[in-house]
Design an enzyme around this catalytic site. Structure first.
Site, PDB file in Angstrom:
ATOM      1  N   ASP A 312     -12.707   2.286   0.172  1.00  0.00           N
ATOM      2  CA  ASP A 312     -12.435   2.083  -1.243  1.00  0.00           C
ATOM      3  C   ASP A 312     -12.079   3.411  -1.906  1.00  0.00           C
ATOM      4  OD1 ASP A 312     -12.473   0.259  -3.553  1.00  0.00           O
ATOM      5  OD2 ASP A 312     -14.143   1.494  -4.231  1.00  0.00           O
ATOM      6  N   GLU A 362      -7.643   1.856   0.791  1.00  0.00           N
ATOM      7  CA  GLU A 362      -7.414   1.227  -0.521  1.00  0.00           C
ATOM      8  C   GLU A 362      -6.662   2.255  -1.362  1.00  0.00           C
ATOM      9  OE1 GLU A 362      -7.438   1.094  -4.215  1.00  0.00           O
ATOM     10  OE2 GLU A 362      -9.615   1.345  -4.134  1.00  0.00           O
ATOM     11  N   ASP A 421     -11.156  -7.000  -8.058  1.00  0.00           N
ATOM     12  CA  ASP A 421     -11.054  -6.402  -9.387  1.00  0.00           C
ATOM     13  C   ASP A 421     -10.000  -7.085 -10.259  1.00  0.00           C
ATOM     14  OD1 ASP A 421     -13.041  -4.466  -9.280  1.00  0.00           O
ATOM     15  OD2 ASP A 421     -11.743  -2.984  -8.338  1.00  0.00           O
TER      16      ASP A 421
END
Length: 527
Positions: A312, A362, A421
């Site tokens: 991430d 990511e 998200d």
């Protein structure tokens, strides 16, 4: 790493149906694996699996190594003879979204009771039927001692001082409220605490033993069915965590245990004032001087329980946004250099010297040429999100957008309709202005009569048909769920991470019909 062409579904265990209050590592997850197999899916992507605290975010965990006790399945414990049959209270629903307050209160109390009895049993030399499980527990503790002891100590101290602070009506933050010798992780003080609170300490080790035992069984089942699990590591760890407490020399903390700067991102498409995450920032020089050992242990550990790892906020490894800890928003930060390729060279050399690391970057947000160069130098596939493909900006107008499938620079990427998200894809479609909706419809060759459901399905189809090696669809998008199914709204708190699927989405006629549709897409597009 270049992955085989395949497809999968993004669904956190918390979102799975069939158990009281929250999805678990028990039957709900096994049923979901069966649904994936029936659908032709070869990938199950999850969010971070660690224990969550305030805000219930899996990206703000008490430990980057531990598993979330809420995912422990009570029926599994009963079947193994480790607990009696447990009934859930009326306040904990079997249907509908997760009510974390009710679930935490109930499951924590029950797990404490079960683990306390387990501790008493393994301490009793005369206890029958516990010799094998006692040895299994000992092996687990030995193999995980590099993180487990600190975690169990942290949680037992935290529980004690959280209770004390609540009675006094004050904050229980460890670096402010705890006795300084404990807050500073002084070995003598920690050893004394563990010796004086051995039962409470052991209970946290036992609970982790239960969680890892169940996850291992689930992971082995998925592997036997040809399903790989994509796990997730947040670049930063929570300030209220065993990770920071036990490794203070790796973080930017002053002599009074105050965080100097904290993590976040500048204003972007999610928030006009940026995102103030509040995580303490690493002292990368200290980590490097220690041979990158903590990061190597972290990545090796997660790759021992999943098959592929999503990193991430990958851009933070090149440069990260440092925000003064006194700031109310993320607007006034500055970019500082991350560890870059040195960290990933060390990870590869230590963990996977003879083959590429199974890592996904990511690479969303503000991606500079330097970030893209680091990603490509590492050989990590990046992410393409179709919900970002139809935004019109000054730099990318219309069909030049890099998230559109015909503009994918390489097939070595992972395509998503949306992420945890984003709004759900149906919610996204329903929110579009007329101009953007016209562009979307033109690209999809959609009929004017099509509504949000049809357009959502076409975006799923577009992901499958793309050149991306892996296509991952959130479970909400598989079933065309509206904005009520959104998992997270960045920069907000209080109502996130709670969405839970209906039972019919995993098992039954509706699930079988959906599985048939997905399997046809897999066959049609060679996944």
């Amino acid at each position: 790493m270049a992955f085989d062409r395949k497809a999968g579904i993004l669904a956190h265990p918390s979102s799975l149906p069939g158990s009281a209050g929250i999805g678990t590592f028990g039957k709900p997850s096994f049923d979901f694996v069966d649904f994936l197999v029936e659908s032709g899916m070869k990938v199950w992507q999850v969010l971070p699996l660690g224990p969550t605290g305030y805000g219930d975010s899996p990206y703000q965990s008490f430990s980057t190594f531990a598993l979330n006790p809420l995912f422990i399945d009570f029926d599994e414990l009963t079947a193994e003879g480790l607990a009696p049959k447990i009934r859930h209270p009326a306040s904990v629903r079997k249907e509908g979204d997760v009510d974390y307050g009710a679930v935490v209160s109930w499951k924590t109390r029950v797990l404490q009771d079960i683990s306390r009895k387990f501790v008493a049993k393994i301490a009793d030399a005369e206890a029958t039927g516990y010799s094998d499980i006692k040895q299994e527990f000992r092996v687990f503790c030995q193999e995980n001692d590099f993180w487990l002891r600190d975690f169990a100590a942290f949680m037992s101290i935290k529980t004690f001082y959280d209770t004390k602070a609540a009675h006094e009506g004050v904050s229980s933050v460890w670096n402010v409220y705890w006795p300084k010798e404990l807050a500073r992780h002084e070995s003598t003080a920690v050893d004394s605490w563990v010796n004086a609170h051995s039962v409470e300490f052991l209970q946290y080790e036992v609970i982790q033993f239960f969680a890892f035992k169940q996850w291992k069984k689930l992971h082995e089942y998925a592997s036997s069915k040809g399903v790989e699990i994509i796990g997730d590591i947040p670049i930063f760890v929570a300030s209220d965590s065993a990770d920071v407490w036990a490794n203070q020399n790796y973080f930017k903390i002053d002599g009074d245990l105050h965080f100097l700067d904290v993590a976040g991102v500048p204003p972007d498409y999610f928030s006009k004032t940026g995102q103030l995450w509040g995580n303490p920032l690493y002292d990368w020089n200290a980590i490097k001087n220690d041979g990158w050992s903590w990061w190597i242990s972290r990545v090796r550990h997660v790759l021992s329980i999943v098959d592929i790892l999503r990193l991430d906020h990958f851009r933070g490894f090149e440069s990260y946004w440092a925000i003064p800890s006194s700031s109310a928003t993320a607007e006034n930060g500055k970019w500082e250099k991350g560890p870059g390729i040195e960290l990933f060279d060390a990870l590869k050399k230590s963990i996977s010297p003879d083959s590429p690391l199974p890592v996904i970057a990511e690479d969303l947000g503000i991606i500079t040429e330097d970030v893209a160069r680091l990603r490509d130098e590492c050989g990590f596939p990046g992410m393409k999100v179709l919900q970002f493909a139809f935004d019109r900006t000054e730099k990318e107008k219309g069909l030049k957008n890099s998230f559109l499938p015909h503009n994918f620079e390489t097939p070595n990427c992972i395509v998503y309709t949306g992420t945890h998200d984003n709004d759900t894809t149906r919610g996204y479609v329903e929110s579009l202005d007329e101009r953007t909706l016209d562009l979307l419809s033109l690209y999809l060759n959609a009929k004017k009569t099509w509504g949000a459901t049809e357009l959502t399905k076409e975006l799923v189809r577009l992901a499958f048909s793309s050149t991306a090696r892996i296509a991952v669809i959130p479970l909400q998008d598989v079933y065309c769920i509206g904005s009520e199914g959104r998992m997270n709204r960045p920069s907000t708190s209080g109502s996130n991470w709670g969405w839970r699927s209906a039972r019919s989405m995993v098992k039954g006629v509706k699930a079988s019909e959906t599985a048939s549709w997905l399997k046809k897409l897999c066959i049609l597009f060679g996944r």
